[in-house]
Each structure stands twice: as C-alpha cells, then as structure tokens.
Motif scaffolding. Sequence first.
Motif, PDB file in Angstrom:
ATOM      1  N   SER A 194      75.494 -52.602   9.320  1.00  0.00           N
ATOM      2  CA  SER A 194      74.511 -52.022  10.425  1.00  0.00           C
ATOM      3  C   SER A 194      73.487 -51.345  10.025  1.00  0.00           C
ATOM      4  O   SER A 194      72.593 -51.558  10.616  1.00  0.00           O
ATOM      5  CB  SER A 194      75.606 -51.335  11.489  1.00  0.00           C
ATOM      6  N   LEU A 195      73.691 -50.350   9.065  1.00  0.00           N
ATOM      7  CA  LEU A 195      72.503 -49.605   8.627  1.00  0.00           C
ATOM      8  C   LEU A 195      71.699 -50.596   8.250  1.00  0.00           C
ATOM      9  O   LEU A 195      70.035 -50.485   8.492  1.00  0.00           O
ATOM     10  CB  LEU A 195      72.961 -48.568   7.764  1.00  0.00           C
ATOM     11  N   LEU A 196      71.900 -51.532   7.479  1.00  0.00           N
ATOM     12  CA  LEU A 196      70.774 -52.562   6.823  1.00  0.00           C
ATOM     13  C   LEU A 196      70.262 -53.363   8.006  1.00  0.00           C
ATOM     14  O   LEU A 196      68.822 -53.561   8.035  1.00  0.00           O
ATOM     15  CB  LEU A 196      71.398 -53.658   5.973  1.00  0.00           C
ATOM     16  N   TYR A 204      68.567 -51.685  18.159  1.00  0.00           N
ATOM     17  CA  TYR A 204      69.796 -51.115  18.408  1.00  0.00           C
ATOM     18  C   TYR A 204      70.947 -52.050  18.327  1.00  0.00           C
ATOM     19  O   TYR A 204      70.853 -53.097  18.991  1.00  0.00           O
ATOM     20  CB  TYR A 204      69.915 -50.142  19.671  1.00  0.00           C
ATOM     21  N   ASN A 205      71.781 -51.841  17.643  1.00  0.00           N
ATOM     22  CA  ASN A 205      73.158 -52.854  17.110  1.00  0.00           C
ATOM     23  C   ASN A 205      74.265 -51.794  17.309  1.00  0.00           C
ATOM     24  O   ASN A 205      74.431 -51.091  16.835  1.00  0.00           O
ATOM     25  CB  ASN A 205      72.867 -53.392  16.142  1.00  0.00           C
ATOM     26  N   ARG A 218      73.244 -43.824  18.900  1.00  0.00           N
ATOM     27  CA  ARG A 218      72.052 -43.476  19.538  1.00  0.00           C
ATOM     28  C   ARG A 218      71.080 -42.410  18.488  1.00  0.00           C
ATOM     29  O   ARG A 218      70.237 -42.527  17.804  1.00  0.00           O
ATOM     30  CB  ARG A 218      71.659 -43.313  20.752  1.00  0.00           C
ATOM     31  N   ILE A 219      72.262 -41.390  18.511  1.00  0.00           N
ATOM     32  CA  ILE A 219      71.660 -40.152  17.584  1.00  0.00           C
ATOM     33  C   ILE A 219      71.374 -40.526  16.223  1.00  0.00           C
ATOM     34  O   ILE A 219      70.267 -40.245  15.612  1.00  0.00           O
ATOM     35  CB  ILE A 219      72.608 -39.186  17.801  1.00  0.00           C
ATOM     36  N   VAL A 220      72.181 -41.402  15.593  1.00  0.00           N
ATOM     37  CA  VAL A 220      71.926 -41.629  14.058  1.00  0.00           C
ATOM     38  C   VAL A 220      71.047 -42.572  14.012  1.00  0.00           C
ATOM     39  O   VAL A 220      70.128 -42.289  13.261  1.00  0.00           O
ATOM     40  CB  VAL A 220      73.424 -42.332  13.846  1.00  0.00           C
ATOM     41  N   LEU A 221      70.751 -43.667  14.640  1.00  0.00           N
ATOM     42  CA  LEU A 221      69.804 -44.440  14.629  1.00  0.00           C
ATOM     43  C   LEU A 221      68.240 -43.686  14.840  1.00  0.00           C
ATOM     44  O   LEU A 221      67.290 -43.939  14.094  1.00  0.00           O
ATOM     45  CB  LEU A 221      69.799 -45.648  15.347  1.00  0.00           C
TER      46      LEU A 221
END
Length: 899
Positions: A194-196, A204-205, A218-221
């Motif tokens: 997901s990070l990749l 957003y995924n 959402r916060i992480v992204l």
Amino acid sequence: MALHFQSLAELEVLCTHLYIGTDLAQRIEAEKALLELIDSPECLSKCQLLLEQGTTSYAQLLAATCLSKLVSRVSPLPVEQRIDIRNYILNYVASQPKLAPFVIQALIQVIAKITKLGWFEVQKDQFIFREIIADVKKFLQGTVEHCIIGVIILSELTQEMNLVDYSRPSAKHRKIATSFRDTSLKDILVLACSLLKECISRRYNLFWLSEWTFWEVRIVLQKLMLAKPLNLQDQDQQNLVMQVLKLVLNCLNFDFIGSSADESADDLCTVQIPATWRTIFLEPETLDLFFNLYHSLPPLLSQLALSCLVQFASTRRSLFSSPERAKYLGNLIKGVKRILENPQGLSDPGNYHEFCRFLARLKTNYQLGELVMVKEYPEVIRLIANFTVTSLQHWEFAPNSVHYLLTLWQRMVASVPFVKSTEPHLLDTYAPEITKAFITSRLESVAIVVRDNLDDPLDDPATVFQQLEQLCTVSRCEYEKTCTLLVQVFDQNAQNYQKLLHSASGMTVDMAIQEGRLAWLVYLVGTVVGGRLTYTSTDEHDAMDGELSCRVFQLISLMDTGLPQCCNEKIELAILWFLDQFRKTYVGDQLQRTSKVVRLKSDVSRVPEKAWKIVKVYARMSEVLGITDDNHVLETFMTKIVTNLKYWGRREAVISRTLQFLNDLSVGYILLKKLVKIDAVKFMLKNHTSEHFPFLGISDSYSLSDFRCRTTFYTALTRLLMVELGEDEDEFENFMLPLTVSFETVLQIFNNSFKQEDVKRMLIGLARDLRGIAFALNTKTSYTMLFDWMYPAYLPILQRAVEQWYGEPACTTPILKLMAELMQNRSQRLNFDVSSPNGILLFREASKMICTYAISETEPVLLSTAGMSHPGPHELRHQLRASCTPICSHIYLRGTHYS
C-alpha cells in the motif's frame, strides 16, 4: 584503569580505536577494554551515557552493540528491563531521526531481537512484545524520516524472525517464526504494498491493515507524502521507497516452511507462499505495481523491484488452480515483454542481473507446455532470444548473469521432448541462434583478449565449464546447424594454424590468436559431443559427432608431434576436456548403453554379432584415422596420457587434469580389462620413474603442492595392476621396485646425515605415492602384500621423518594421511587371518606414530612453559595443529574401532 573510572571521553577514544583505528595494538587493547563493558554491572548506564552524551556515531554504535549482546544472552534480562530498553530505544530514534544510518540500523536490531525472544511472553493476558506493530504506526504518522524508521523496524523484525540462531533450540525458532508468519507477516506485506502504491500513484487506497481506521489511513497518507508529488531527486523520499522495497523483499524471502534453502542454489528455489496470501497474488494490480515501479524508478531502486518480481515468479505452483496459474503466468509474460520492448533500464548491471534471474525462474517454476499457451509467447521468446544473443556478444559483461540466461535455454530445450501442446515452441528456430552467438562471440573474443591484454575467460575454468555444460543441451537442438558451423570454423582455423606453424615468423600475436580460437573450438566440440542423449539422438547425429571428433584427434596428433618445442597449455586443457566428454559418451560402458550399432556392408562373416558391431560415430573416424572402435580410442587415450606425463611435467594444471582423466578411465571394470592390454599401460606399469615421467622427480623446481597429483597417479596405476595381479607377489614386488629404490636411498642418506632437504622431498613424494596405492587396494590379499612390503623395512623411516620434521606440515601431513589410509578398513581388507599378527603390528605402528608426533609437537610448548625458547613462529604452529591434529584423530578413531 578500572572500568568504572572510565569517563565518557575515554570510552569514545576506545570506540575510535576499535572502529576506525589503524594501530593493531591499540585496537586489541580497545577490544579487551570494551568486552569488559558487556559483563559490567554498569553496562546499561554506560550505554545510556554513550547514547545521550556521545559526540561520535561510533560511541552510539558501541552502545547499540552492547545492548544487542545483553538482550541476546541465554539467560534473559527481566521482562521489565527489556520493556524499558525497547521503549527507550523507540523514543531515542524517534527524537533523533537523523542519526547515522548504521546507528539506527544497530539500534533497531536490538528492538527486533527483544521482540523475537519475547514473542510468546505474556503479561496481564497480553503478548507484551507484540505491540511493536502498533508502535510502528506512530512512526508512520510522522515525517518522512520517521516513516523511514518505521519501515526499517518492520524490515529488521522480519529479517530477525527469519534468522536462525544456532545457539538456541531450532524448534523454538520455528515456533516463533511460524507464529509471526501467521499473525503479522501478511499484514506487513499488505502495508508495504500500500505504501508503494501511494508513493507511485498518490491515490488514496484503503488496501491497508484491516484493524486500521479510515482516519488513521488518511493521517498516515497526509503525513507521509506531505501532499506533494513523489520527488525521487529528494534523498529522503528515495530512501523511503528503497526501504519499503526492501521490506517487501524480506517478506517474500521469508522461510515460510522452515526449509532453510541453500542460497547458493537460488535458481532452484520455490517460494512457499501461504495459502492465506492467495488473494494478494491473484490480483493483477500486485504484479503491475512492481513492473510499474521498475519502469518509473532509478536503477538503484528498480533493481529491488526486479528482485521482488523474481520472488513473485517463484511462487509455488500449488497456490493456484490451473486457470489461475495460467492467468498469473500471462501477467508475468506481459511484464517481461514490456521490459524487453523498453530495454533502457537493462543497461544497469544490477537490473540486468536481476532480470536474467527473473527469466530463469520462469522456466524453473513453469513448464514449457504452459509457456507456449500464453498468447504473447511467440513475441516474447523472440525478444528473449534477441536479448540473449546481444548478451552473449558482449562476453566481457556480467558472466554471472549469462549463467541464468543459459539456464533458461538449457531447461527449455531439455523440455521439448515432453511437450504435448500443439502450439509451436519455436525453439528449433531460436536455439540455433543462441548456440551460434555463443560460438562466434567466444571466437571473436580471443583477438580482443590477446591484442588488448585483457583477462582471458579460459583462465576461469569453473565458469567456462559451467557455461559449456549448459550449452551442450542447447547445441543439440537442430544439431545439423551446430555441426555445420563448427566444422566450417574448425577447418578454417586449423588451416590458418598450420600455415603459421610452417611460417618462419615464430610465436607471433597471430599465433596466439589462432591457438586461443582452437582451444575454444576443442572445448565446444567436446561440449556438443558430450550433450548426446539416447532418446533424442539419431544415427545422423552420431555420424556428425564422428565428423567433429576426427578433427580434434587430428589436432592431437599435430600438437603432439611438435612437442616439446611447440606447445600450448590452453589447447592441451581443452583436449583433455574433449577426451573426457568423448569417454563419457562413446567409450566402454556407455557404448553398450547409449549407442546404436550397424553392420559394415563389407562384413559377410559368420562371426557373432557382438564381434562386428560398430558405433556410427566411428564410421567417419575409421576412414580418416583408422579408429574403428572404442579399443582403438582407448589406445589413443593412453598414448595421449603418456605423452602428457612425459612432456608436461612442469605444468601442474596439465598434469593434474591428465591424471584425473586417467583416474576416471580406471574406475570401470570393463574399461580396466581393455586398458591392461594396451602397450602404453604396460609401459607405465613397468616404468613409473622420474626418468620417464618427470613429475615424479624431487627437483627444487617442483613445488611441494605439485606432489599431490602423485596420489592420483598411483591410485589409477594400482587399479590397472590389480586387474591381473591375483596373488602374484613377485609381480607386486616388481611394481614396487622404484619405490623400494627410493626408500633405500632415503635410508642411506638418513644414516649419512647428508642432503636432508632431498630426503624430505623424497619422503613427501613416497608418502603420497603409497597413499594412492593403499587407496586402490580393496582386498585383503593385495593389502597384505603392501603391508608386508612396508613392515618392518620402511615404516620406521616414516616414523623417523615425523620425529625429525614434526614442525613442517608439508612433510607430516602426507605421512599422517598415509597412516590414516592404512588404518581404513575398506571392504574388510584389515580382517587378517587369526594366525596373522598384522593387525596388532599395524595398530602398534599407528599408535607409535601418533605418540611420536604428539610428543614432538608438544615438546616446544613444555619448553616455553619452563621459560626456554622453542622453534617456529606462532602462525606455523597454528597451521601445524590445524592440518595434522584432525588426521591423528582419524587414525586413533579407526584404530580403536578396528581393535
């Protein structure tokens, strides 16, 4: 100075001496002082001091190293203390994300060790050390630097869980690794993917950990990318992508079933993906992600993407049903096609190597019948063939990578007879192109190597043999084309070589080029002849082998007539390779097992069929060379062996390869019965002296290491002797006569104390000779003849040699190995008659030799303890113990077992 009085400055000085110091004495002292730190009660406080107040990265590294050793002890620290250490390190790296990378790595390894060793520890009904996953989430909600640290934590944890600690029970390791695999590893892989995806697409995924909330995602992204496009020129963002790719690779490299696969055999590896991961691999977006990463990332990162794809291509077949497997393979083939159509990234050596591995894994894991069913197969096989041809033409570039390409083609061609699909495999079109590219590129390389004084590929025989063994299968596909090409280039180069031999210019650059090309051609002919398979070969193919073999046998005659003035070591080594391949295919046991036979039209006799059968390969050879069957070939073999032993005595490589060939010939009983009738063999059995075979001499011009080949020589020679020896003791005495003369000479020199160096060299040679003889004597009768010859006349001489030269492994090692061989009860040869004292005498002599060596070897130590000087440097004594002590142990164990 006592450890508890050391200040921070003193500790940092010791760290500097330990990690970057150039003075050996200072480094040793620093090691001693710092090793005490680990066992000190002040260790934790000192580590905290170094981390918080240290001014150099090496001080922080030392603290991390000490902590790692502390938490890895068999007797673990208290649970509370380990929790405190883990939390302290997490807070420390979070507060200082710009530490040196190797310091962060070392500190995170401590966290990983604590987590692994405490994986099953429970406190208040909770697995207290499994909270590390939740701790990583906090890092992912920080800056890019914090995200990098969080990913590194997961990566190091995955590696640590996969690492076997042999100091602990393996069952406990598998229990921890299995639990980690089942509870956390899939989630870590999903997170990494997901990070990749977000790094590349910025969409957003919600393909995240199931227990994460929408707002956490959402916060992480938002924190991760700071609402900016991915900028690979930014070092931090590039480092983040690299660490995430490493995390994915660690997940895919995990030892899922505890197989502990050998890394040296990675081309045979199958990744045992758990069934619960099936949905991840079935989604086409997973493979597309890594192919897209390869095309969009710089070489340093795209190499990691390809490494991940190698593991995806190695996924176990049973993970999918047949339709799913076909679909998955189709996606892999589409990705290969896309890479080959846009080959710019393959100019990077790392990408090139990983892509070659990727191609090899495809054939390892999938059958040719499955590959040909893929829609894109015709276009992809054409692109792969062009890619391989280009790679072979650049022979100086990445030979280790070419190995994987040849593996691909070897396995594909080997699968052709078993393909049941009606779809064309097209290998009959492209395999000859691969063979032609290999042959022409190697021939063209010779001129460049000679004129530019480059490293010659022929000087690396291991790589050459490996590539030739792979080529032999490929070359037999459409063999007519291969044979036609080799005949053409062989005749052309042989004619040019003969012209240069008759010219008056002497040894020129042109001569060196022609000799190099001939060496390659002989290797190649041996390769294609050795690639013959019974179920695919035809009479026409055997005739082609004869056509090619004629040329090499003619070259052998030409080269031998020019000895010793005109000789070339590389051609000789190539000839020995050819002879060995021809032996394996068409001589002796192989003749009856693999060869079709025909009756000569001119033969109208009533002789039994076995007497007039000949192999097709000999048809052409009988016309040109008069070689009609394998008996004549054996005569040629033995003549060549005697010639090499006579004229190549100073070339250890040629002598060693020649004797290995002789040894291989002497193994089969059918061949032995034929060999003993050959005049060259009779000559060797009666004249095995340095006068006829210079490599048996003791001249100072020969290195002591060259003497090792004498064991192989006498092993083969004794096998030949034993065919018709029976119980003829007189014949055995005649065979041993050269060794008898040598021992008598040694005894005479010993008594006169004259030329001790010559005696030592002579004894080394005799010990190696006798070991070869003893190895070949597998019956009680023949072994008894040898023992009666050695005892009591000559064994005392060997005892005396051990006593006199105990400090020289070059002398003691061959003698002790001889005694160990004599003590080997192979085929019950030591089961002497009840009335025979030989068993007791042998045990007594072996014991005496061990005691003689042990007393002589330990005497200098006793003298040193008493304050007296002793001979020999420490390094020599260490070498002595390392080489001779294990042999003494073998002698002792065999003696006690026999007794």
